[in-house]
Structure formats: structure tokens, C-alpha cells
Design an enzyme around this catalytic site. Structure first.
Site, PDB file in Angstrom:
ATOM      1  CB  SER A 195      -0.932   0.007   1.217  1.00 31.03           C
ATOM      2  OG  SER A 195      -0.193  -0.057   2.428  1.00 31.03           O
ATOM      3  CG  ASP A 251      -4.118   5.678   6.816  1.00 28.47           C
ATOM      4  OD1 ASP A 251      -2.948   5.482   7.204  1.00 28.47           O
ATOM      5  OD2 ASP A 251      -4.586   5.100   5.824  1.00 28.47           O
ATOM      6  CG  HIS A 294      -0.943   4.050   4.576  1.00 28.58           C
ATOM      7  ND1 HIS A 294      -2.179   3.562   4.974  1.00 28.58           N
ATOM      8  CD2 HIS A 294      -0.293   3.015   3.989  1.00 28.58           C
ATOM      9  CE1 HIS A 294      -2.265   2.286   4.624  1.00 28.58           C
ATOM     10  NE2 HIS A 294      -1.138   1.939   4.034  1.00 28.58           N
TER      11      HIS A 294
END
Length: 367
Positions: free
Chosen positions: A52, A342, A345
Site C-alpha cells: 500500500s 491515516d 500511512h
């Protein structure tokens, strides 16, 4: 008409002219990069594999996975405020690196339904949020596995040959920069959180398995023509907001056993890359240290212009990530105050600082 022209069919001549036009167009449309490459060095494309941190939207249409973010408030600071599947408020390292190298502004996801043939020539992203070196990691999050990412790369090569021909494809692959980012999901989700591997392996054995998987992957893309490959180490995951919330106690301190696991993995990975460089002719396998730069930002956050280091901007910032960071969890008033977007990340701002640091320190090692 000369003898050479007589030997070429009108179709072959038109194809050559089209190829020249496409290459010329791409050269003219390159953006101005920030970093300076050595003289006579070309980086025609950037090819990215991983999780991600690098995913630019490959998980968007995978409805089986929780590792998706093609919805608000993700993309809040992306051009036009569009949630594209990037796990950030804006751009991710995939984009920032191609921008810094002057190749293009954004690195598209290979599975983007709007991907154009010309996009393939300057590189694409195969990364998938939730994936890992351990096959179980991708299974837990229903992400695109590393073997599947390689299979997509093989299909990409065939498409590229159809656009620019075999010789130009070989040149692009041999001179491009490849990037690989994995390990965080393996260490936290698969080993520590789910305990799925702790019954089978002690930590040093498990991290060695991850490094072996990385090594096998690198050997395979080397056989496919890759020579310049940057491999990211694991970040200090014990200091990301989610881990601090779950395991950091009342005061949400950094979790040292998580960080120690990352350092163990990073040391083993760095040694393996040294070995590969000695055994794979003309290879430039570069270990990219993100652990220390990110930890420095976290520990000295005020010096970097941040006000909050232990929470993300989305919602409370303690648990919200992926599907939990959604329109019901409104973001903070000013994301520039936060290291993390978040609970897992970093923000685009923090990514920019990390990418600039990495390129300054490691770019010369690719050439």
C-alpha cells in the site's frame, strides 16, 4: 528511391514513423525533474512492485479486499481531490519518484481501466495494498501476491513490445529503475497480529524467510531484464499510530519489539542485496533505508514542521485506515500538521521528505 527504402514495405515504414513519433512525444512531454542524473545516464521508466505504500490503485476493483481506499477522504489533496486508490491524502512515493526523476507527474496503476498504451513506455505500478513477501500475508488481506505482480509484469513486457518493439523494450527494462516495497504487512499483520507464523517460526527464522522470498523475486525480475532495483527496508512500524494504539499502552508509546523486528529484517535484507550484487553481473540492487529517516521525523517532528506525530489526520487518527478511514471519519483541519495521513500511512508531506532524502542518499548507487 534508395535500395533500403525499396526493401521496406509501406506498413513497416509507417510503423517505424509511428514509433519515432511516440518516443519523440514522450521525450518532449517529460516534466522537469528535481534531481540531476549523471552525464549520459538515461532512466526511461520506473516500474514499481509492492504494497500500500506504493499502490496507485490496483486494488480498486478487488471487492474482496479490505485494503482499498478509492473513496473520500483519501485523495483529499490529490489533483482535483479525486480518491484514486492511493493510501494517502495525495501522492505516494511511486508518483513522487517519477516526478523527481523528471519522467512524468504520476505513476499509473497497471490495472487502471483508463491506462493508455503510451503510459506503459514510461512505467507503471503493480503494487497492491496488503501484499507481502509471505504468501499468507496476501491471502489474509486478499491482495495481489508477488508472483501475480510478476505475471502482470510479464504481460506488460508483451504489451510494451507491441508498442515499441523488442529492442527498445530491452533498452527500457535494462535502464529503468525498479522499486520493491514489502515487509511491513508480513511483520505486523502476519507475524505479530494474527500469530499465524509464530507457532511455526521464531522471529529470526521468519525474517530470513521474508528475505529469501525477496531474493527469489529479485532473481526473477533480473532474468526478465531488470538491472537497477531499489529495495525498501521496513519502516519503524512500532511507531505508526495503529500499532501504538493497539500495543503501546495507555500513553501509546512506540512498540520496541516491532521496531526490533524491522531492524532485524532490514539487516538481513541489506546483506542479501550485497550478495546478489556480487553474483548477478551488472546488477545494481540498492538497499533503501526508510527506517532511520522516518524514525528521525517521528522523534524530532517539530523540527520538521509537524505538530502531531502519534496520530493520523483521518478521524481520531488512532485506528482509522483503509475502509475505516471513510467519509464518516472526517480528516483533521490541516494535514500539514501531521506526519501520518491515516493510522498506517504517512501524509504526502512526509512522503516528500522521505523521497527527497532517499534520492539524495542513494540515487548514485543505481549507476
Amino acid at each position: 528511391m534508395g535500395p533500403l527504402m525499396k526493401l521496406r514495405s509501406p506498413l513497416a515504414f509507417c510503423s517505424s514513423m509511428l514509433l519515432c513519433f511516440i518516443v519523440l512525444l514522450l521525450v518532449c512531454c517529460k516534466i522537469k525533474g528535481v534531481v540531476e542524473l549523471p552525464p549520459n545516464v538515461s532512466v526511461p521508466a520506473v516500474i514499481v512492485f509492492g504494497d500500500s505504500i506504493m499502490d496507485t490503485g490496483n486494488n480498486n476493483n478487488n471487492m474482496q479486499t479490505w485494503a482499498r481506499c478509492n473513496f473520500a477522504p483519501y485523495g483529499k489533496d490529490f489533483p482535483a481531490g479525486i480518491p484514486t486508490g492511493r493510501f494517502s491524502n495525495g501522492k505516494v512515493p511511486s508518483d513522487l519518484i517519477v516526478e523527481e526523476l523528471g519522467i512524468k507527474e504520476l505513476l499509473p496503476a497497471y490495472l487502471d481501466p483508463n491506462l493508455q498504451p503510451k503510459d506503459l513506455i514510461t512505467g507503471v505500478c503493480f503494487a497492491s495494498g496488503g501484499s507481502g513477501y509471505d504468501p499468507l500475508t496476501s491471502k489474509i488481506s486478499t491482495a495481489i501476491t508477488l508472483p501475480d505482480q510478476i505475471n502482470m509484469f510479464k504481460k506488460y513486457l508483451e504489451k510494451l513490445k507491441g508498442i515499441v518493439g523488442e529492442d527498445r523494450t530491452k533498452f527500457i527494462v535494462a535502464n529503468s529503475v525498479f522499486l520493491l516495497v514489502q515487509g511491513s504487512n508480513d511483520i505486523y499483520n502476519t507475524y505479530f497480529l494474527s500469530h499465524a507464523r509464530q507457532l511455526q517460526y521464531d522471529l529470526p527464522t521468519y525474517t530470513r524467510l521474508l528475505v529469501t522470498s525477496a531474493s527469489n523475486f529479485l532473481k526473477e525480475i533480473y532474468e526478465l531484464g531488470a538491472r537497477r532495483v531499489g529495495v525498501f527496508g521496513a519502516p519503524p512500524i512500532g511507531c505508526v499510530p495503529f500499532v501504538r494504539t493497539v500495543l503501546g499502552g495507555i500513553v501509546r508509546e512506540c512498540v520496541e519489539n516491532q521496531n526490533e523486528a524491522c531492524k532485524l529484517f532490514n539487516n538481513q535484507l541489506s546483506e542479501e542485496l550485497d550478495s546478489l550484487n556480487q553474483n548477478l553481473p551488472n546488477s545494481r540492487m540498492v538497499y533503501l533505508d526508510v527506517y532511520n529517516p522516518l524514525l528521525d521525523i517521528i522523534q524530532n517532528y517539530q523540527q520538521y514542521g509537524y505538530k502531531v506525530e502519534d496520530r493520523g489526520c483521518c478521524g481520531t487518527g488512532e485506528l482509522e485506515a483503509a475502509v475505516i478511514c471513510n467519509p464518516l471519519a472526517p480528516p483533521c483541519p490541516d494535514v500539514e500538521d501531521y506526519i501520518f495521513w491515516d493510522s498506517f500511512h504517512p501524509s504526502e508531506s512526509a512522503y516528500k521528505k522521505l523521497v527527497a532524502s532517499l534520492l539524495r542518499k542513494h540515487l548514485y548507487q543505481f549507476f
